[in-house]
Design a protein around this motif. Structure first.
Motif, mmCIF file in Angstrom:
data_model
loop_
_atom_site.group_PDB
_atom_site.id
_atom_site.type_symbol
_atom_site.label_atom_id
_atom_site.label_comp_id
_atom_site.label_asym_id
_atom_site.label_seq_id
_atom_site.Cartn_x
_atom_site.Cartn_y
_atom_site.Cartn_z
ATOM 1 N N ILE A 1 -6.607 -1.065 1.906
ATOM 2 C CA ILE A 1 -5.202 -0.904 2.293
ATOM 3 C C ILE A 1 -4.330 -0.752 1.058
ATOM 4 C CG2 ILE A 1 -3.224 -2.105 3.332
ATOM 5 C CD1 ILE A 1 -5.346 -3.288 5.352
ATOM 6 N N SER B 1 -1.829 2.297 0.907
ATOM 7 C CA SER B 1 -0.428 1.974 1.196
ATOM 8 C C SER B 1 0.326 1.341 0.045
ATOM 9 C CB SER B 1 -0.371 1.027 2.402
ATOM 10 O OG SER B 1 -1.027 1.607 3.510
ATOM 11 N N GLY C 1 2.386 -2.223 1.126
ATOM 12 C CA GLY C 1 1.685 -2.036 2.393
ATOM 13 C C GLY C 1 0.569 -3.034 2.628
ATOM 14 N N ALA D 1 -1.429 -5.816 8.310
ATOM 15 C CA ALA D 1 -2.234 -4.607 8.066
ATOM 16 C C ALA D 1 -3.711 -4.965 7.944
ATOM 17 C CB ALA D 1 -1.740 -3.889 6.822
#
Length: 183
Positions: free
Chosen positions: A27, A31, A35, A40
């Motif tokens: 991630i 991101s 992020g 997430a």
């Protein structure tokens, strides 16, 4: 990824810390640091966000785990390399995982992890300089490589020329400077 059975999310026991950290690393690269959230990661590993807190204390702890895992991964890649190979591996890693590279070079590590992270560079420097100069040489190599790579990732080389050639030149200059007899 875990699959919901009967409409329920898997229990945290079905999600390992390793899976959580791996998801966090992925991630982060997609991101960026902003992020990388608990939500997430929960979505990626297939659990509800509150379940993650049974394994990870919160976002700061998640960032630490991701950073530590990145440092260990990078260190493992660098073992047994010559200085030229080490510099190339470091640069390749930074291009594969630029956010992880930045995080790893900005984090404050435990003394144990700092020793793990620096070991491949210290080992290479031991082959190039007298023992009393090893730490200085390792710091010089680390500072040059991380600075060059960070500038490259930021798009800071804008004067033209071949960045690949400049990188090779820099590594050659480091080797020549480190292996030159002291004056």
């Amino acid at each position: 990824m875990s699959i919901a059975i009967g409409g329920r999310m898997p229990t945290p026991e079905r999600t390992t810390l390793h899976e959580i950290v791996a998801a966090g690393r992925d991630i982060l690269e997609v991101s960026g640091p902003d992020g990388l959230t608990m939500q997430a990661v929960a979505d990626r590993v297939g659990v509800k966000s509150p379940s993650l807190y049974k394994r990870v204390a919160g976002r700061d702890a998640l960032l630490r785990l991701v950073s530590d895992a990145t440092v260990v991964d990078l260190s493992e890649r660098l073992h047994g390399a010559t200085l030229h190979e080490l510099a190339r591996q470091l640069r390749d890693f930074a291009h594969e995982r630029p956010h992880g590279f930045r995080l790893a070079f900005s984090a404050d590590f435990s003394p144990e992890l700092a020793a793990v992270a620096s070991e491949p560079i210290v080992t290479v420097c031991r082959t190039l300089v007298p023992e009393e100069d090893v730490l200085d040489a390792a710091r010089t190599v680390t500072a040059w490589a991380s600075g060059f790579i960070s500038m490259e990732l930021a798009g800071a080389f804008r004067l033209g020329g071949d960045v690949e050639s400049a990188f090779r030149y820099g590594v050659d200059a480091l080797v020549a400077g480190l292996t030159r007899p002291p004056t």
